[in-house]
Design an enzyme around this catalytic site. Sequence first.
Site, short mmCIF file in Angstrom:
data_model
loop_
_atom_site.label_atom_id
_atom_site.label_comp_id
_atom_site.label_asym_id
_atom_site.label_seq_id
_atom_site.Cartn_x
_atom_site.Cartn_y
_atom_site.Cartn_z
N PHE A 147 39.48 1.46 84.03
CA PHE A 147 40.14 2.66 83.49
C PHE A 147 39.22 3.84 83.71
O PHE A 147 38.06 3.82 83.31
CB PHE A 147 40.47 2.51 82.00
N ASP B 262 30.89 4.49 85.52
CA ASP B 262 31.67 5.17 84.48
C ASP B 262 31.12 4.69 83.13
O ASP B 262 31.41 3.60 82.67
CB ASP B 262 33.15 4.81 84.64
N LYS C 200 33.03 10.88 75.33
CA LYS C 200 33.22 10.17 74.06
C LYS C 200 32.07 10.39 73.06
O LYS C 200 31.95 11.47 72.48
CB LYS C 200 33.46 8.69 74.33
N1 PLP Z 1 36.58 6.24 81.61
C1 PLP Z 1 36.58 5.27 80.69
C2 PLP Z 1 35.80 4.02 80.93
C3 PLP Z 1 37.33 5.40 79.52
O1 PLP Z 1 37.34 4.42 78.61
C4 PLP Z 1 38.06 6.60 79.31
C5 PLP Z 1 38.88 6.78 78.12
O2 PLP Z 1 39.18 5.87 77.38
C6 PLP Z 1 38.01 7.59 80.31
C7 PLP Z 1 37.26 7.38 81.44
C8 PLP Z 1 38.77 8.86 80.14
O3 PLP Z 1 38.16 9.66 79.19
P1 PLP Z 1 38.96 10.84 78.51
O4 PLP Z 1 40.06 10.22 77.71
O5 PLP Z 1 37.94 11.54 77.67
O6 PLP Z 1 39.48 11.69 79.61
#
Ligand code: PLP
Length: 429
Positions: free
Chosen positions: A148, A233, A270
Site C-alpha cells: 500500500f 516506504d 503518520k
Molecule cells: N504508505 C503506507 C505504507 C501507508 O500505510 C499509507 C497509509 O496508510 C500511505 C503510504 C499513505 O499515507 P497517507 O494516507 O498519509 O497519504
Amino acid sequence: MKEIVPSVPPIVRNDVASVQALYQKNVVPSYGRFDIALSHGAGSYVFDVTGKRYLDFGGGIAVTSLGHGHPAITEALIEQSRKLVHISNLYYHEPQGRLAEALVNLIAPGKVFFCNSGAEANEGLFKLARKFGHDEGRYEILTAFNSFHGRTLAGIAATGQDKVKKGFEPMMPGFRHVPYNDLAAVKAAISPSTIAILIEGIQGEGGLTIASPEFLLGLRKLCDEKRMLLLMDGVQDGYFRTGRFQAFQRILENAPGAEKFLPDGISMAKSLGGGFPIGAFWARAPYGDLLGPGTHGTTFGGTPLGCAVAMKILEIVRREKLADNTQMIGEYLKTQLQALAKKFPHVLHEVRGLGLMIGIELAQNIPSLPGDATKTQAIRFVNLLHAAGLLTIPAGTNVIRLLPALNLSQREADEGLGIIESVAAKLAG
Ligand code: PLP
C-alpha cells in the site's frame, strides 16, 4: 512548563446520529466508517460523543505516536503558532532546517524534502527515481503485491492491490508488481526500463507481513548491480514503530552482513507529526540533490508549525526512551497475544509483528462471529472490540492491527489484552 490538559465538554450529548447525518449530507462517502463519533482524547484513551471511553490501540492508524492531548505537544503548538505558523518555501526558517538535520542524523548523510502526507512522500520518491533514470530512458518502479503506497493516482498505480485501482483505470504507467519476499521473482521482473524498487519493511494495510532479512539484503545487492534505487516506504512501519527508527533497522538487527545496509530513499509521514499532518522523504547522498530548484514543491511542506511539533515529538521520544518502551511493550503484547491464540485457536489463528505494529490473524470462518455477513471477518471482529471498549484497525480481510501510541504503558497493554481475551473467549464459546 505549564501543563495544558484537554478540557472535557461539560455536557455529553448522545448525538452520534446527528454527527452521522452531517456527514451523510455533506461529506464525500469515500470511507467505510464505523458507527462511532469521537469527541476528545487523553493519552491512550478517546471518548465518543455519548461519553463512552475507548482504549486506543489503533492510534489513528499509526499516527498518534504520543497518544492524545499530550501537554508538551499542545505547548509546542501554542509556542510556535505565536511566532510563525506558515511561511512559503520561498524563504528559509529554522524549524525546517533543524528537523531535516535531525532526520538525516537518524539515518545517514542525505537530504530531506517535506510534504504533508504519506502518499505525497511516495510521490516525491517516484519523481526522484524518474529524475535519476530520465537520461537513460528508465522510469519503471517495481512494487510488491499486497503493498500500500497511498491514494493519489501514482499511489494507486504503485499499490499492489486491485481494490484501490478499480474504477480509476487507466492506471498511470511505470509501475509493476512483484511477489513480496521473493527475490528470484523480483530479479526476473527487472526490465531495461526499471529504475527503482519500492517496498515496505512491514506490509501494514496488506495484512501485516514482515520482509525477511534475506529479501532486504538481496534487494540491496540487486539494486547495486543494476544501478537502481532501493526505496523504502516507511510511512506506517517507520518512526520508531518497531522500536527502531526505521523498520528495516529492526528487521536487520542481527542479520549477518547487514551493518552497511541502507536504502536510497525513505518515505515518512503518520507518526512523524503525532497527528499534525506532515510527511517527508529522505534521499541518500548524492541522490538528495537530484531534485533541483523548480523541480518539486508544495505550499504546505515543512511549515514552521509542523516542524516544531515534529521536533518536540522527537525530543520526547528520546527523553522518555520510547523506542525501548515500544520494543518492550510490543514484545509483551505479542507474547501474550500468541498465548491467547494458543488458547483460542478457532478464533485467533496467528499473531505476528515487530514492536507496536502487531497483526492478529483470525481463524478462517469463525461461525460464532456476529454481524453483517457481507462485511469481512476483520471488520466484524473490530466491531466486537469497539463494543467492549477497544479501538483497533482491520487490515486485509482477516487481520486485526494494533498500532497504539509508543508510550503505551504496561497497565494499558494489560487492559487491551483483557478486552481481546474476553471477546475471543465469548466467540470460542
Ligand atoms: N504508505 C503506507 C505504507 C501507508 O500505510 C499509507 C497509509 O496508510 C500511505 C503510504 C499513505 O499515507 P497517507 O494516507 O498519509 O497519504
